[in-house]
Design a protein around this motif. Structure first.
Motif, PDB file in Angstrom:
ATOM      1  N   ASN A  67     -24.793 -11.936  13.047  1.00  0.00           N
ATOM      2  CA  ASN A  67     -24.507 -10.661  12.408  1.00  0.00           C
ATOM      3  C   ASN A  67     -25.736 -10.026  11.774  1.00  0.00           C
ATOM      4  OD1 ASN A  67     -21.832 -11.008  13.119  1.00  0.00           O
ATOM      5  ND2 ASN A  67     -21.298 -11.962  11.166  1.00  0.00           N
ATOM      6  N   ILE A  68     -26.770 -10.817  11.513  1.00  0.00           N
ATOM      7  CA  ILE A  68     -27.977 -10.299  10.866  1.00  0.00           C
ATOM      8  C   ILE A  68     -28.936  -9.793  11.937  1.00  0.00           C
ATOM      9  CG2 ILE A  68     -29.973 -10.888   9.455  1.00  0.00           C
ATOM     10  CD1 ILE A  68     -28.248 -12.995   8.096  1.00  0.00           C
ATOM     11  N   LYS A  69     -29.305  -8.523  11.830  1.00  0.00           N
ATOM     12  CA  LYS A  69     -30.268  -7.925  12.754  1.00  0.00           C
ATOM     13  C   LYS A  69     -31.580  -7.686  12.002  1.00  0.00           C
ATOM     14  CE  LYS A  69     -27.251  -7.487  16.035  1.00  0.00           C
ATOM     15  NZ  LYS A  69     -27.132  -8.485  17.018  1.00  0.00           N
ATOM     16  N   LEU A  70     -32.632  -8.324  12.448  1.00  0.00           N
ATOM     17  CA  LEU A  70     -33.939  -8.150  11.836  1.00  0.00           C
ATOM     18  C   LEU A  70     -34.690  -7.032  12.545  1.00  0.00           C
ATOM     19  CD1 LEU A  70     -35.051 -11.861  11.431  1.00  0.00           C
ATOM     20  CD2 LEU A  70     -34.145 -10.354   9.686  1.00  0.00           C
ATOM     21  N   PRO A  71     -35.474  -6.257  11.813  1.00  0.00           N
ATOM     22  CA  PRO A  71     -36.298  -5.236  12.472  1.00  0.00           C
ATOM     23  C   PRO A  71     -37.327  -5.885  13.384  1.00  0.00           C
ATOM     24  CG  PRO A  71     -36.407  -5.061  10.061  1.00  0.00           C
ATOM     25  CD  PRO A  71     -35.586  -6.246  10.389  1.00  0.00           C
ATOM     26  N   GLU A  72     -37.785  -5.134  14.363  1.00  0.00           N
ATOM     27  CA  GLU A  72     -38.728  -5.710  15.334  1.00  0.00           C
ATOM     28  C   GLU A  72     -40.060  -6.077  14.692  1.00  0.00           C
ATOM     29  OE1 GLU A  72     -39.140  -3.858  19.082  1.00  0.00           O
ATOM     30  OE2 GLU A  72     -37.034  -3.347  19.212  1.00  0.00           O
ATOM     31  N   ASN A  73     -40.492  -5.318  13.695  1.00  0.00           N
ATOM     32  CA  ASN A  73     -41.782  -5.587  13.066  1.00  0.00           C
ATOM     33  C   ASN A  73     -41.615  -6.405  11.778  1.00  0.00           C
ATOM     34  OD1 ASN A  73     -40.561  -3.667  11.510  1.00  0.00           O
ATOM     35  ND2 ASN A  73     -42.353  -2.341  11.348  1.00  0.00           N
ATOM     36  N   PHE A  74     -40.551  -7.194  11.688  1.00  0.00           N
ATOM     37  CA  PHE A  74     -40.234  -7.962  10.486  1.00  0.00           C
ATOM     38  C   PHE A  74     -41.364  -8.922  10.125  1.00  0.00           C
ATOM     39  CE2 PHE A  74     -38.296 -11.723   8.479  1.00  0.00           C
ATOM     40  CZ  PHE A  74     -37.816 -11.122   7.337  1.00  0.00           C
ATOM     41  N   LYS A  76     -44.523  -8.813  10.879  1.00  0.00           N
ATOM     42  CA  LYS A  76     -45.728  -8.101  10.442  1.00  0.00           C
ATOM     43  C   LYS A  76     -45.577  -7.594   9.016  1.00  0.00           C
ATOM     44  CE  LYS A  76     -47.089  -6.618  15.057  1.00  0.00           C
ATOM     45  NZ  LYS A  76     -47.301  -5.468  15.944  1.00  0.00           N
ATOM     46  N   VAL A  77     -44.398  -7.096   8.689  1.00  0.00           N
ATOM     47  CA  VAL A  77     -44.150  -6.593   7.332  1.00  0.00           C
ATOM     48  C   VAL A  77     -44.232  -7.730   6.318  1.00  0.00           C
ATOM     49  CG1 VAL A  77     -42.384  -5.562   5.837  1.00  0.00           C
ATOM     50  CG2 VAL A  77     -42.784  -4.625   8.109  1.00  0.00           C
ATOM     51  N   VAL A  78     -43.640  -8.864   6.645  1.00  0.00           N
ATOM     52  CA  VAL A  78     -43.677 -10.017   5.737  1.00  0.00           C
ATOM     53  C   VAL A  78     -45.112 -10.501   5.544  1.00  0.00           C
ATOM     54  CG1 VAL A  78     -42.981 -12.439   5.486  1.00  0.00           C
ATOM     55  CG2 VAL A  78     -41.316 -10.732   6.192  1.00  0.00           C
ATOM     56  N   ALA A  79     -45.885 -10.560   6.631  1.00  0.00           N
ATOM     57  CA  ALA A  79     -47.282 -11.001   6.523  1.00  0.00           C
ATOM     58  C   ALA A  79     -48.091 -10.027   5.670  1.00  0.00           C
ATOM     59  CB  ALA A  79     -47.891 -11.130   7.909  1.00  0.00           C
ATOM     60  N   ALA A  80     -47.876  -8.730   5.862  1.00  0.00           N
ATOM     61  CA  ALA A  80     -48.612  -7.733   5.074  1.00  0.00           C
ATOM     62  C   ALA A  80     -48.250  -7.829   3.592  1.00  0.00           C
ATOM     63  CB  ALA A  80     -48.314  -6.334   5.597  1.00  0.00           C
ATOM     64  N   LYS A  81     -46.969  -8.008   3.290  1.00  0.00           N
ATOM     65  CA  LYS A  81     -46.541  -8.145   1.890  1.00  0.00           C
ATOM     66  C   LYS A  81     -47.134  -9.402   1.263  1.00  0.00           C
ATOM     67  CE  LYS A  81     -43.344  -4.865   1.344  1.00  0.00           C
ATOM     68  NZ  LYS A  81     -43.287  -3.898   0.304  1.00  0.00           N
ATOM     69  N   ALA A  82     -47.153 -10.493   2.027  1.00  0.00           N
ATOM     70  CA  ALA A  82     -47.700 -11.745   1.499  1.00  0.00           C
ATOM     71  C   ALA A  82     -49.187 -11.599   1.201  1.00  0.00           C
ATOM     72  CB  ALA A  82     -47.459 -12.880   2.488  1.00  0.00           C
ATOM     73  N   GLU A  83     -49.922 -10.947   2.092  1.00  0.00           N
ATOM     74  CA  GLU A  83     -51.351 -10.756   1.869  1.00  0.00           C
ATOM     75  C   GLU A  83     -51.603  -9.860   0.668  1.00  0.00           C
ATOM     76  OE1 GLU A  83     -53.118  -9.357   5.462  1.00  0.00           O
ATOM     77  OE2 GLU A  83     -52.739 -11.228   6.527  1.00  0.00           O
TER      78      GLU A  83
END
Length: 192
Positions: A67-74, A76-83
């Motif tokens: 049921n959970i749909k992740l965005p395609e660039n998920f 990349k977004v997580v890596a950018a936020k972590a950095e």
């Protein structure tokens, strides 16, 4: 008869059952537990109950993940936020805040232990004195090595540069090249 049952249940390896379900036992431990399971109905029912719970959780999680749909660039977004979150410790404000928190925690530790801390204070002072001595020695060693290197390079370059016109031109060209390379690096860094 209840005394005998209590003795059998006391010998049951309850902690190993969870490791067995998670497949964390070594082959020897697994063999020992399986041989125990053949003779102990209590442990066998416990293993079966744990397997049912584990399987039910897996089924529920699989259904929820569908049921959970992740965005395609998920990713990349997580890596950018972590950095970007890690860059906070590079700022002076964050470093000062962390040091202040450490001092406050040290203060509360000393206050919390009260009179039990007094025997530790002389040992801590001796430890910091020894660390300071080693750091001072390392600083002076590095300083003296740099001074010696500077004296050697000065005498070599003085003889090399002022000894011939070709070497003077070579040194000036190398200096100009280094200056241009540094200015390019600075301009690239400021664009980022």
């Amino acid at each position: 008869m209840s005394i005998r049952t209590d003795n059998i249940e006391d010998r049951c390896p309850r902690e190993e059952i969870f490791a067995y379900i998670d497949r964390e036992l070594s082959p020897i431990e697994e063999f020992d537990l399986e041989s125990h399971l053949t003779s102990c109905k209590t442990c066998t029912s416990e293993v079966n109950a744990q397997k049912k719970v584990s399987n039910s959780l897996e089924i529920i999680l699989e259904e929820e993940m569908k049921n959970i749909k992740l965005p395609e660039n998920f990713s990349k977004v997580v890596a950018a936020k972590a950095e970007s979150n890690v860059s906070g410790m590079r700022q002076r404000k964050e470093i000062v805040r962390s040091i202040a928190i450490c001092w406050v925690l040290l203060f509360f530790l000393v206050v919390g232990f009260g009179s039990r801390v007094s025997p530790i204070i002389p040992e801590f002072q001796e430890f910091t004195h020894q660390i300071g001595s080693v750091a001072g020695f390392a600083f002076h060693l590095g300083y003296e090595a740099l001074v010696a290197l500077a004296v050697i390079l000065r005498s070599l370059t003085h003889k090399l540069v002022f000894g011939s016109v070709v070497s003077l031109v070579l040194v000036v060209t190398l200096f100009a090249g280094a200056f241009l390379s540094l200015s390019r690096l600075v301009s690239r860094y400021s664009r980022l």
